[in-house]
Design a protein around this motif. Structure first.
Motif, PDB file in Angstrom:
ATOM      1  N   GLN A 158       0.817  -1.209   0.000  1.00 45.23           N
ATOM      2  CA  GLN A 158       0.000   0.000   0.000  1.00 45.23           C
ATOM      3  C   GLN A 158       0.854   1.265   0.000  1.00 45.23           C
ATOM      4  O   GLN A 158       0.389   2.318  -0.412  1.00 45.23           O
ATOM      5  N   HIS A 159       2.116   1.147   0.462  1.00 42.97           N
ATOM      6  CA  HIS A 159       3.013   2.298   0.500  1.00 42.97           C
ATOM      7  C   HIS A 159       4.375   1.887  -0.054  1.00 42.97           C
ATOM      8  O   HIS A 159       5.039   1.015   0.502  1.00 42.97           O
ATOM      9  N   ALA A 187      -1.237   1.252  -4.567  1.00 44.05           N
ATOM     10  CA  ALA A 187      -0.256   1.764  -3.613  1.00 44.05           C
ATOM     11  C   ALA A 187       0.057   3.239  -3.841  1.00 44.05           C
ATOM     12  O   ALA A 187       0.017   3.734  -4.970  1.00 44.05           O
ATOM     13  N   THR A 188       0.377   3.930  -2.749  1.00 42.78           N
ATOM     14  CA  THR A 188       0.881   5.298  -2.817  1.00 42.78           C
ATOM     15  C   THR A 188       2.392   5.256  -2.987  1.00 42.78           C
ATOM     16  O   THR A 188       3.082   4.528  -2.290  1.00 42.78           O
ATOM     17  N   HIS A 190       5.722   7.087  -2.421  1.00 39.98           N
ATOM     18  CA  HIS A 190       6.371   8.148  -1.654  1.00 39.98           C
ATOM     19  C   HIS A 190       7.726   8.446  -2.297  1.00 39.98           C
ATOM     20  O   HIS A 190       8.599   7.572  -2.337  1.00 39.98           O
ATOM     21  N   ALA A 241       6.220   5.738   7.833  1.00 37.24           N
ATOM     22  CA  ALA A 241       5.224   5.663   6.764  1.00 37.24           C
ATOM     23  C   ALA A 241       4.585   4.286   6.640  1.00 37.24           C
ATOM     24  O   ALA A 241       3.714   4.085   5.800  1.00 37.24           O
ATOM     25  N   ALA A 243       5.862   1.648   5.405  1.00 35.09           N
ATOM     26  CA  ALA A 243       6.135   1.257   4.021  1.00 35.09           C
ATOM     27  C   ALA A 243       6.145  -0.258   3.873  1.00 35.09           C
ATOM     28  O   ALA A 243       6.595  -0.988   4.761  1.00 35.09           O
TER      29      ALA A 243
END
Length: 281
Positions: A158-159, A187-188, A190, A241, A243
């Motif tokens: 997701q990250h 997913a985002t 970053h 985050a 991650a």
């Protein structure tokens, strides 16, 4: 990321890598080669489903029994793959040269796209997968390398953290970033840089946004963290985050930030908790 190589010594950490590789292959429509390296009493070569290549030297009882055990464990992993995922082909390969040589030879011979390798925290390396082996592979493999430390029976991403100084080197791996986003569209992404002091944050954020707009990246967030070293800042941000995947360049040392150097990716790959994907520029 369709043609995936997974070195295995049948330990839990190698199984962690196998779990992740299976789920990646399912997402990308890929297939897996399982590689095991055995220390034979004499000779060297490759053993596949049939038996020793070229005969000779491997026909003694010890070698035959050893290969039988290894083949049985390989078949167990293939059977597990068939139970857990659909449509993912898994082939086994037994090699008798050194681990480093075997991995590099298989990458070239089979046109491998990605190596997924199990590893552990630096305080607890086993003989086959030592810190030196992992770092050498990250440094020398001509394809991306994904290091995995934790069990991942349900590998949800997701990250994604792409850590870079966003110099010209980063532009060269944008196609890889697009492939990763295609594999995990939910997913985002970053986009992270590490700076030594807070007064540089605004300029760095502007550079990150310019990078994203120039390459028309979607579903991203620009991020900056202050830390004295990149190898400290990245794991710190990754934890904050939550991650699920870290992406790094293996040669991010000629860009704008003096903090980035040759072994940054190697250090993060063996210290950050989530899987770390290293890309050559």
């Amino acid at each position: 990321m369709k043609n995936i190589l997974v070195p295995t010594d049948f330990t839990p950490k190698a199984h962690n890598a196998f779990e992740v590789a299976l789920q990646l292959a399912q997402r990308t429509g890929g297939h897996i080669t399982l590689l095991h390296v055995v220390d034979m009493p004499t000779g060297g070569g490759v053993v596949s489903s049939g038996g020793p290549a070229g005969g000779g030297g491997l026909n003694d009882l010890y070698a035959i029994k050893l290969l039988q055990v290894v083949k049985h464990r390989m078949f167990e992993l293939i059977a597990e793959a068939q139970r857990r995922v659909e449509g993912v082909e898994v082939q086994d390969l037994i090699h008798t040269s050194s681990l480093d040589e075997a991995i590099l030879e298989v990458i070239e011979e089979r046109n491998i796209d990605l190596v997924v390798m199990g590893t552990e925290e630096p305080h607890d390396w086993t003989r086959m997968f030592t810190e030196t082996t992992s770092q050498r592979l990250i440094r020398t493999a001509p394809c991306p390398v994904l290091t995995v430390k934790q069990p991942a029976p349900d590998f949800k991403v997701q990250h994604i953290v792409f850590a870079s100084d966003f110099s010209a080197e980063a532009d060269r791996v944008v196609p890889n970033l697009r492939q990763i986003q295609q594999a995990f569209p939910e997913a985002t992404l970053h986009l992270l840089d590490v700076v030594p002091s807070h007064d540089r944050d605004a300029a760095v954020l502007a550079r990150i946004n310019d990078f994203a707009h120039r390459h028309q990246l979607q579903h991203y967030e620009p991020d900056v963290i202050d830390a004295p070293k990149v190898s400290i800042g990245i794991p710190r941000f990754v934890e904050q985050a939550h991650a699920d995947l870290v992406v790094m360049l293996t040669h991010a040392h000629t860009g704008l930030s003096h903090l980035w150097h040759n072994n940054t990716a190697e250090s993060v790959a063996v210290h950050a908790a989530p899987p770390v994907l290293t890309l050559h520029t």
